[in-house]
Motif scaffolding. Structure first.
Motif, PDB file in Angstrom:
ATOM      1  N   THR A   8      -2.507 -11.159  29.397  1.00 41.21           N
ATOM      2  CA  THR A   8      -2.146  -9.992  28.594  1.00 41.21           C
ATOM      3  C   THR A   8      -0.655  -9.985  28.285  1.00 41.21           C
ATOM      4  N   ALA A   9       0.173 -10.266  29.291  1.00 42.19           N
ATOM      5  CA  ALA A   9       1.620 -10.294  29.090  1.00 42.19           C
ATOM      6  C   ALA A   9       2.009 -11.383  28.095  1.00 42.19           C
ATOM      7  N   THR A  10       1.441 -12.572  28.247  1.00 41.34           N
ATOM      8  CA  THR A  10       1.729 -13.674  27.331  1.00 41.34           C
ATOM      9  C   THR A  10       1.269 -13.337  25.923  1.00 41.34           C
ATOM     10  N   THR A  11       0.078 -12.771  25.801  1.00 38.94           N
ATOM     11  CA  THR A  11      -0.449 -12.395  24.489  1.00 38.94           C
ATOM     12  C   THR A  11       0.471 -11.392  23.815  1.00 38.94           C
ATOM     13  N   ARG A  12       0.873 -10.369  24.532  1.00 37.13           N
ATOM     14  CA  ARG A  12       1.764  -9.353  23.964  1.00 37.13           C
ATOM     15  C   ARG A  12       3.074  -9.999  23.504  1.00 37.13           C
ATOM     16  N   ASP A  13       3.637 -10.889  24.292  1.00 37.85           N
ATOM     17  CA  ASP A  13       4.883 -11.573  23.919  1.00 37.85           C
ATOM     18  C   ASP A  13       4.711 -12.372  22.631  1.00 37.85           C
ATOM     19  N   ILE A  14       3.619 -13.119  22.526  1.00 39.03           N
ATOM     20  CA  ILE A  14       3.374 -13.949  21.334  1.00 39.03           C
ATOM     21  C   ILE A  14       3.175 -13.059  20.114  1.00 39.03           C
ATOM     22  N   VAL A  15       2.418 -11.972  20.256  1.00 38.99           N
ATOM     23  CA  VAL A  15       2.177 -11.066  19.132  1.00 38.99           C
ATOM     24  C   VAL A  15       3.493 -10.430  18.672  1.00 38.99           C
ATOM     25  N   GLN A  16       4.295  -9.968  19.600  1.00 36.27           N
ATOM     26  CA  GLN A  16       5.577  -9.372  19.226  1.00 36.27           C
ATOM     27  C   GLN A  16       6.494 -10.396  18.556  1.00 36.27           C
ATOM     28  N   GLU A  17       6.458 -11.628  19.031  1.00 36.38           N
ATOM     29  CA  GLU A  17       7.260 -12.683  18.403  1.00 36.38           C
ATOM     30  C   GLU A  17       6.745 -12.988  17.004  1.00 36.38           C
ATOM     31  N   GLY A 124      -0.671 -20.042  24.898  1.00 35.08           N
ATOM     32  CA  GLY A 124       0.582 -19.701  24.239  1.00 35.08           C
ATOM     33  C   GLY A 124       0.593 -19.863  22.726  1.00 35.08           C
ATOM     34  N   GLN A 125      -0.573 -20.123  22.120  1.00 32.00           N
ATOM     35  CA  GLN A 125      -0.637 -20.286  20.668  1.00 32.00           C
ATOM     36  C   GLN A 125      -1.742 -19.416  20.086  1.00 32.00           C
ATOM     37  N   ILE A 126      -1.540 -18.986  18.854  1.00 31.69           N
ATOM     38  CA  ILE A 126      -2.514 -18.147  18.169  1.00 31.69           C
ATOM     39  C   ILE A 126      -3.664 -19.018  17.689  1.00 31.69           C
ATOM     40  N   THR A 127      -4.877 -18.678  18.116  1.00 27.79           N
ATOM     41  CA  THR A 127      -6.066 -19.434  17.720  1.00 27.79           C
ATOM     42  C   THR A 127      -6.995 -18.621  16.819  1.00 27.79           C
ATOM     43  N   ARG A 128      -6.746 -17.321  16.712  1.00 31.92           N
ATOM     44  CA  ARG A 128      -7.535 -16.471  15.815  1.00 31.92           C
ATOM     45  C   ARG A 128      -6.590 -15.543  15.065  1.00 31.92           C
ATOM     46  N   TYR A 129      -6.833 -15.437  13.737  1.00 30.39           N
ATOM     47  CA  TYR A 129      -6.076 -14.527  12.878  1.00 30.39           C
ATOM     48  C   TYR A 129      -7.089 -13.909  11.922  1.00 30.39           C
ATOM     49  N   HIS A 130      -7.571 -12.730  12.269  1.00 26.52           N
ATOM     50  CA  HIS A 130      -8.528 -12.007  11.429  1.00 26.52           C
ATOM     51  C   HIS A 130      -7.853 -10.720  10.975  1.00 26.52           C
ATOM     52  N   ILE A 131      -7.724 -10.546   9.674  1.00 28.42           N
ATOM     53  CA  ILE A 131      -7.074  -9.337   9.163  1.00 28.42           C
ATOM     54  C   ILE A 131      -8.028  -8.548   8.282  1.00 28.42           C
ATOM     55  N   TYR A 132      -7.999  -7.242   8.505  1.00 30.36           N
ATOM     56  CA  TYR A 132      -8.854  -6.310   7.776  1.00 30.36           C
ATOM     57  C   TYR A 132      -7.937  -5.308   7.081  1.00 30.36           C
ATOM     58  N   GLU A 133      -8.117  -5.188   5.760  1.00 34.11           N
ATOM     59  CA  GLU A 133      -7.267  -4.316   4.956  1.00 34.11           C
ATOM     60  C   GLU A 133      -8.094  -3.766   3.810  1.00 34.11           C
ATOM     61  N   ASP A 134      -7.527  -2.874   3.044  1.00 35.52           N
ATOM     62  CA  ASP A 134      -8.191  -2.326   1.866  1.00 35.52           C
ATOM     63  C   ASP A 134      -8.014  -3.332   0.728  1.00 35.52           C
ATOM     64  N   SER A 135      -8.909  -4.283   0.661  1.00 38.80           N
ATOM     65  CA  SER A 135      -8.769  -5.385  -0.284  1.00 38.80           C
ATOM     66  C   SER A 135      -8.824  -4.927  -1.740  1.00 38.80           C
ATOM     67  N   LEU A 136      -9.569  -3.890  -2.047  1.00 40.70           N
ATOM     68  CA  LEU A 136      -9.631  -3.406  -3.424  1.00 40.70           C
ATOM     69  C   LEU A 136      -8.274  -2.861  -3.870  1.00 40.70           C
ATOM     70  N   THR A 137      -7.596  -2.133  -2.995  1.00 40.86           N
ATOM     71  CA  THR A 137      -6.260  -1.613  -3.307  1.00 40.86           C
ATOM     72  C   THR A 137      -5.281  -2.750  -3.568  1.00 40.86           C
ATOM     73  N   VAL A 138      -5.339  -3.790  -2.755  1.00 46.09           N
ATOM     74  CA  VAL A 138      -4.456  -4.941  -2.928  1.00 46.09           C
ATOM     75  C   VAL A 138      -4.755  -5.633  -4.254  1.00 46.09           C
ATOM     76  N   ALA A 139      -6.033  -5.894  -4.540  1.00 47.32           N
ATOM     77  CA  ALA A 139      -6.416  -6.572  -5.785  1.00 47.32           C
ATOM     78  C   ALA A 139      -6.006  -5.761  -7.008  1.00 47.32           C
ATOM     79  N   ARG A 140      -6.184  -4.452  -6.956  1.00 51.23           N
ATOM     80  CA  ARG A 140      -5.792  -3.607  -8.097  1.00 51.23           C
ATOM     81  C   ARG A 140      -4.284  -3.704  -8.365  1.00 51.23           C
ATOM     82  N   ALA A 141      -3.487  -3.718  -7.328  1.00 52.38           N
ATOM     83  CA  ALA A 141      -2.033  -3.791  -7.500  1.00 52.38           C
ATOM     84  C   ALA A 141      -1.594  -5.113  -8.109  1.00 52.38           C
TER      85      ALA A 141
END
Length: 149
Positions: A8-17, A124-141
């Motif tokens: 958990t500590a290592t994960t938090r450090d990597i995410v903050q970095e 110590g490395q990121i192996t998953r990057y899943h992002i969820y956002e309002d894709s319609l808002t992004v596409a419209r812009a």
């Protein structure tokens, strides 16, 4: 310290970095945090959307650098108001919650979207990057046309 507490500590450090490097716009140093192969997912159709060229299948460290380079190329960095409201960590998994606030260079349109980013850190490395956002808002812009579906 237990194994889970260390993870958990290592994960938090990597995410903050990662968040720090994203804020600095240092694409190659962002990519250094990713494993050579990683699991990427966007809440978009697999083929992405023609108005949003950075949304496409990705899986490598090199892809990570390209992704963040393209984000910067299509937005006005000085007007980025993206904020993080919470980072939740459990062992090697983290969820980052916040709001994307960007302005598109080509259209001059701004958009705001809540987001959730699910990351996994292993060795110590990121192996998953899943992002969820309002894709319609992004596409419209990003689109010159009115997108209705």
């Amino acid at each position: 310290m237990t194994t889970n507490a260390k993870a958990t500590a290592t994960t938090r450090d990597i995410v903050q970095e990662l968040l720090r490097r994203i804020g600095e716009g240092d694409f190659e140093r962002i990519a250094e945090l990713f494993a050579e192969q990683s699991d990427w997912r966007f809440n978009w159709p697999e083929e992405g959307h023609p108005s949003v060229p950075w949304i496409k299948p990705r899986s490598s460290r090199r892809d990570a650098a390209e992704h963040f380079r393209m984000l910067t190329a299509y937005h006005v960095p000085e007007l980025n108001g993206t904020s993080v409201t919470r980072i939740l960590v459990d062992g090697g998994d983290a969820v980052v919650l916040g709001d994307l606030v960007q302005t598109v260079k080509a259209t001059g349109r701004s958009y705001t979207s809540p987001f959730a980013l699910h990351l996994t850190v292993e060795d110590g490395q990121i192996t998953r990057y899943h992002i969820y956002e309002d894709s319609l808002t992004v596409a419209r812009a990003l689109s010159d046309d009115s997108i209705t579906s």
